[in-house]
Write an enzyme that holds these catalytic residues in place. Sequence first.
Site, PDB file in Angstrom:
ATOM      1  N   GLU A 115       7.198   0.359  -3.445  1.00 55.21           N
ATOM      2  CA  GLU A 115       7.505  -0.048  -2.066  1.00 55.21           C
ATOM      3  C   GLU A 115       8.920  -0.605  -2.020  1.00 55.21           C
ATOM      4  O   GLU A 115       9.547  -0.854  -3.053  1.00 55.21           O
ATOM      5  CB  GLU A 115       6.476  -1.076  -1.566  1.00 55.21           C
ATOM      6  CG  GLU A 115       5.125  -0.431  -1.261  1.00 55.21           C
ATOM      7  CD  GLU A 115       4.087  -1.388  -0.707  1.00 55.21           C
ATOM      8  OE1 GLU A 115       4.392  -2.572  -0.501  1.00 55.21           O
ATOM      9  OE2 GLU A 115       2.947  -0.934  -0.512  1.00 55.21           O
ATOM     10  N   HIS A 230       7.690  -5.560  10.570  1.00 55.84           N
ATOM     11  CA  HIS A 230       7.517  -4.339   9.764  1.00 55.84           C
ATOM     12  C   HIS A 230       8.169  -3.190  10.525  1.00 55.84           C
ATOM     13  O   HIS A 230       7.977  -3.068  11.738  1.00 55.84           O
ATOM     14  CB  HIS A 230       6.026  -4.066   9.552  1.00 55.84           C
ATOM     15  CG  HIS A 230       5.748  -3.122   8.423  1.00 55.84           C
ATOM     16  ND1 HIS A 230       6.080  -1.786   8.482  1.00 55.84           N
ATOM     17  CD2 HIS A 230       5.201  -3.327   7.200  1.00 55.84           C
ATOM     18  CE1 HIS A 230       5.726  -1.213   7.337  1.00 55.84           C
ATOM     19  NE2 HIS A 230       5.194  -2.130   6.535  1.00 55.84           N
ATOM     20  N   ARG A 276      12.810  -4.877   4.036  1.00 54.18           N
ATOM     21  CA  ARG A 276      12.085  -4.620   5.279  1.00 54.18           C
ATOM     22  C   ARG A 276      12.843  -5.102   6.517  1.00 54.18           C
ATOM     23  O   ARG A 276      12.844  -4.453   7.556  1.00 54.18           O
ATOM     24  CB  ARG A 276      10.754  -5.349   5.166  1.00 54.18           C
ATOM     25  CG  ARG A 276       9.723  -4.874   6.087  1.00 54.18           C
ATOM     26  CD  ARG A 276       8.414  -5.512   5.718  1.00 54.18           C
ATOM     27  NE  ARG A 276       7.700  -4.739   4.737  1.00 54.18           N
ATOM     28  CZ  ARG A 276       6.479  -5.052   4.303  1.00 54.18           C
ATOM     29  NH1 ARG A 276       5.876  -6.123   4.751  1.00 54.18           N
ATOM     30  NH2 ARG A 276       5.875  -4.291   3.421  1.00 54.18           N
ATOM     31  N   HIS A 334       4.750  -8.835  11.720  1.00 52.57           N
ATOM     32  CA  HIS A 334       3.834  -8.471  10.637  1.00 52.57           C
ATOM     33  C   HIS A 334       3.416  -9.664   9.785  1.00 52.57           C
ATOM     34  O   HIS A 334       2.269  -9.744   9.353  1.00 52.57           O
ATOM     35  CB  HIS A 334       4.536  -7.424   9.772  1.00 52.57           C
ATOM     36  CG  HIS A 334       3.708  -6.856   8.671  1.00 52.57           C
ATOM     37  ND1 HIS A 334       2.559  -6.136   8.900  1.00 52.57           N
ATOM     38  CD2 HIS A 334       3.866  -6.897   7.323  1.00 52.57           C
ATOM     39  CE1 HIS A 334       2.045  -5.750   7.745  1.00 52.57           C
ATOM     40  NE2 HIS A 334       2.808  -6.216   6.769  1.00 52.57           N
ATOM     41  N   ARG A 369       9.766 -11.769   2.829  1.00 54.77           N
ATOM     42  CA  ARG A 369       8.763 -11.473   1.794  1.00 54.77           C
ATOM     43  C   ARG A 369       8.943 -10.076   1.234  1.00 54.77           C
ATOM     44  O   ARG A 369       9.115  -9.105   1.966  1.00 54.77           O
ATOM     45  CB  ARG A 369       7.361 -11.583   2.399  1.00 54.77           C
ATOM     46  CG  ARG A 369       6.246 -11.212   1.451  1.00 54.77           C
ATOM     47  CD  ARG A 369       4.904 -11.380   2.131  1.00 54.77           C
ATOM     48  NE  ARG A 369       4.763 -10.487   3.247  1.00 54.77           N
ATOM     49  CZ  ARG A 369       4.113  -9.316   3.207  1.00 54.77           C
ATOM     50  NH1 ARG A 369       3.556  -8.899   2.086  1.00 54.77           N
ATOM     51  NH2 ARG A 369       4.009  -8.572   4.289  1.00 54.77           N
TER      52      ARG A 369
END
Length: 512
Positions: A115, A230, A276, A334, A369
Amino acid sequence: MATRSRTRFLVIGSGVAGLHAAWRASEHGHVTLLTKRTLFDSSTAYAQGGIAAALGAGDSPELHRRDTLAAGDALCDRAAVDVLVAEGPARVRELFAAGARFDLDPDGDFSLGLEAAHSTPRIVHAHGDRTGAEVASTLIERVRESDKITVLERARALELIVHDGSCAGARVSSTGAALEIIADATVLATGGCGQVYRYTTNPAVATGDGIALSHRAGVELSDMEFVQFHPTALDTPESPLMLISEAVRGEGAVLVTDGGERFMVGRHELAELAPRDVVAREVFREQQSGHRVFLDATMLGAEFERRFPGIFALCMARGIDPRTQRIPVTPAAHYMMGGVATDLAGRASLPRLFACGEVANTGVHGANRLASNSLLEGLVFAERVARAMIDIPALTGSVPERDWQVTPLVDRGAAQVAANAVRNVMWEHAGIARTDAGLRTCIETLDDIERRLPAGATEEANLIDTGRLIAESALVRAESRGGHFRTDHPKSRREWAGLHVRVVAHAGSEPA
Ligand code: FAD
Ligand code: SIN
């Protein structure tokens, strides 16, 4: 008068953090586990991508540490990150041993996905993209089989009981009846607050209750300005929005505009796998300039269905075949990086109160995060909370009773209007791009909504309080960093590196 009950450990919330804490604490005393809908209603059950842990050949806690710190943008607590990456692999193996059916490769090792912003594949997953449901059902089984855990579903914590300067449990609406649960130690595991935004991936239960309850009880919160958006929620007119996991980009899918332009190349060296916050802002920028944005995963062909069966099914149910068609995507709120400030054992500033999971701010995420670090954080810090609670002495003396009742919500329509107004103003002014003037408008609007809130609208009151904490903290941080972007201060400022906005009771927000 409310009914009273007594327990050694009270756990509020049944996501990964609450379930794990309840399971492990029950080895040392009686646990009461509350959850406001059913045990399975949580963000945890929705998680797709997986759990990040340094389990693969060529990976190490040190590499995981570096990636986590880089994503956190000079705001992580290094000691907390060390705990996360060092203890994470053991927690994942333990969950596997407890029955979680994680996907394995042909050699019987964990099959690991990639990811964004991870330097190597390290995402443990289950049934392709149904990791959260597998984690939740495994832990629910452990909780259900324990005779030391009393589970109360449809029981919503309304208020923390503060007695003699410490937390003595919670006031609860249990299927509408007033209940006081007195506990030697209380764990907040109430998850996040995505429902304060018009567009979110978070389920209906994510209304920031734990944040609002803590704030009212004078518990210290921090980093509330750091909301993660997100980049790839499925762009449909529904709520919450369905997530198209980052793992799909990890397998090679790319972002394109309606004109077919692959816009992330040239904007970041990692293109679609940039952190992100970067990808979310770029998608938002394309939308602001009038484009629709799509995720093109057609290169995966039939492999899409095998690797992502859940996402495949949800796309097909909405008339999109990801094997042959591009998937319309949009950013959505998110994850909350901030929350109840805790130490490495999950202790909050109020004695006998603990917090773990998304409601807590352990310091591991900093300003942003790293993907799939939150299920891991839930496991690692819930374990630490369960161990730390063993040493909490029993409450002595009696906690005075208070005459109170649950105020029924008389005007559901007005409450719904208020909730939608909160979501709209938060999205407009405290969302992906923020300004001083917009944040001030947001706070004024929230105050105004609060004045008109009907009696009994306790969840909506939590949305307002949580939204205001986000906006006030975002106003204080006059710079951009991680998930917090100010168009009037678009750069990070050196003097803000390592500084946290801490909030205590209604005293306001101050950098510290
Ligand atoms: P939750 O799982 O949200 O549980 C909170 C619980 O508290 C719920 O049971 C709720 O009903 C209960 N509750 C709330 N308020 C009250 C109250 N007042 N009284 C009683 N009960 C209350 N993270 C990853 O690491 N990997 C992923 O792949 C991933 N994918 C995600 C996909 C989606 C769609 C979403 C929304 C999140 C995803 N995340 C992922 C984030 C991750 O799922 C959450 O951060 C994590 O599950 C939070 O766990 P938790 O136990 O803290 O809270
Ligand atoms: C995703 O699968 O993209 C979400 C992972 C996460 O939020 O950690």
